[in-house]
Design a protein around this motif. Structure first.
Motif, short mmCIF file in Angstrom:
data_model
loop_
_atom_site.label_atom_id
_atom_site.label_comp_id
_atom_site.label_asym_id
_atom_site.label_seq_id
_atom_site.Cartn_x
_atom_site.Cartn_y
_atom_site.Cartn_z
N LEU A 165 25.71 20.87 9.73
CA LEU A 165 26.80 21.90 9.07
C LEU A 165 26.64 20.96 7.74
O LEU A 165 27.01 22.39 6.88
N ARG A 166 27.12 20.14 7.50
CA ARG A 166 27.62 19.40 6.81
C ARG A 166 26.75 19.00 5.65
O ARG A 166 26.58 18.96 4.65
N GLY A 167 25.05 18.96 5.83
CA GLY A 167 23.89 18.71 5.61
C GLY A 167 23.83 20.28 4.67
O GLY A 167 24.03 20.42 3.58
N ALA A 170 25.87 20.35 2.15
CA ALA A 170 25.54 20.13 0.97
C ALA A 170 24.12 20.80 -0.31
O ALA A 170 24.73 20.79 -1.13
N GLU A 171 23.74 20.70 0.89
CA GLU A 171 22.58 21.90 0.06
C GLU A 171 22.66 23.07 -0.84
O GLU A 171 22.11 23.65 -1.11
N GLU A 172 23.94 23.40 -0.09
CA GLU A 172 24.48 25.36 -0.34
C GLU A 172 24.79 24.51 -2.15
O GLU A 172 25.51 25.94 -2.39
N GLY A 173 25.45 23.88 -2.51
CA GLY A 173 26.14 23.29 -3.74
C GLY A 173 27.32 22.98 -3.26
O GLY A 173 28.35 23.10 -3.45
N PHE A 174 28.00 22.41 -2.26
CA PHE A 174 29.66 22.27 -1.55
C PHE A 174 29.55 20.67 -1.95
O PHE A 174 29.01 19.63 -1.17
N TYR A 187 36.97 19.12 18.64
CA TYR A 187 37.39 20.62 17.37
C TYR A 187 37.24 19.77 16.26
O TYR A 187 37.57 17.81 15.97
N SER A 188 36.48 19.73 15.48
CA SER A 188 35.88 19.36 13.72
C SER A 188 36.81 20.30 12.81
O SER A 188 36.67 21.71 13.50
N VAL A 189 36.78 19.93 11.84
CA VAL A 189 37.99 20.95 10.52
C VAL A 189 36.43 20.30 9.38
O VAL A 189 37.23 18.91 9.08
N GLY A 190 36.63 21.08 8.63
CA GLY A 190 35.26 20.67 7.12
C GLY A 190 36.54 21.36 5.52
O GLY A 190 36.56 22.96 6.58
#
Length: 211
Positions: A165-167, A170-174, A187-190
């Motif tokens: 998800l994090r990758g 990044a690919e989508e410009g975030f 759990y995780s929160v981004g």
């Protein structure tokens, strides 16, 4: 949403101090608060996807003197959760917040609410297929306004999809502003901010709940 889950009862652990859901809620609310504080005085828009009872956003706005500068749409399909959210909104006097009883997976239900300065995507990515999770991330640039922020959650139970998800983000410009993954919880929160121009929204389905 998934037919086999009672999404009203699913909210009960939020009221149990120390539960994973209560802990995750606190983290999400902290990031919403930080986001609001980082943009003082601005008129801001928000959309909450599969908002449930809206506890994350409403729980923050009800305590802020500047809540009236926020225009938000909560999209939720369960009528009981919608009723709880609407009662919360009325009780707190949050006149800028609306609840739309609709399928948040259908992109047509975002018309008039996007592009948004803040997109809340809590409790979604753990209840869809990996393919749909990728589709969600691909849709984020169309949901966000310029420099818009996405706050998302995902369990890290195996197989842990959060690295992907994090990758993808990044690919989508975030750019990643924060990623919290407590060692004593799953759990995780981004928190990610769009750094490329927003994209036009296309019609269709973004995801289907499978839980």
């Amino acid at each position: 949403m998934g037919a086999n889950e009672d999404w009203y009862e699913w909210h009960r652990p939020y009221d149990e101090p120390g539960s994973p859901l209560a802990a995750r809620l606190a983290v999400v609310q902290r990031h919403i608060t930080d986001w609001l504080d980082s943009r003082p005085g601005e008129l801001l828009t928000c959309v909450s996807v599969c908002a449930g009872q809206g506890r994350d956003l409403l729980g923050v706005l009800e305590h802020r003197d500047d809540a009236r500068r926020i225009r938000a749409r909560l999209i939720e399909s369960d009528p009981r959760n919608v009723a709880v959210a609407e009662a919360h909104i009325a009780r707190a006097g949050l006149t800028g917040v609306e609840v739309l009883r609709a399928d948040a997976g259908q992109l047509g239900n975002y018309a008039g609410a996007i592009p948004a300065d803040l997109v809340l995507f809590a409790g979604v990515l753990g209840n869809v297929t990996d393919s749909d999770a990728r589709s969600c991330v691909a849709a984020f640039p169309a949901l966000c306004a310029a420099r818009g922020t996405v706050i998302w959650t995902r369990t890290r139970q195996p197989p842990d999809l959060t690295p992907s998800l994090r990758g993808w983000l990044a690919e989508e410009g975030f750019e990643e502003l924060a990623f919290e993954a407590p060692p004593d919880a799953t759990y995780s929160v981004g928190v990610h901010r769009l750094t490329v121009p927003p994209r036009p929204l296309t019609a269709g389905r973004m995801f289907t709940f499978v839980r």
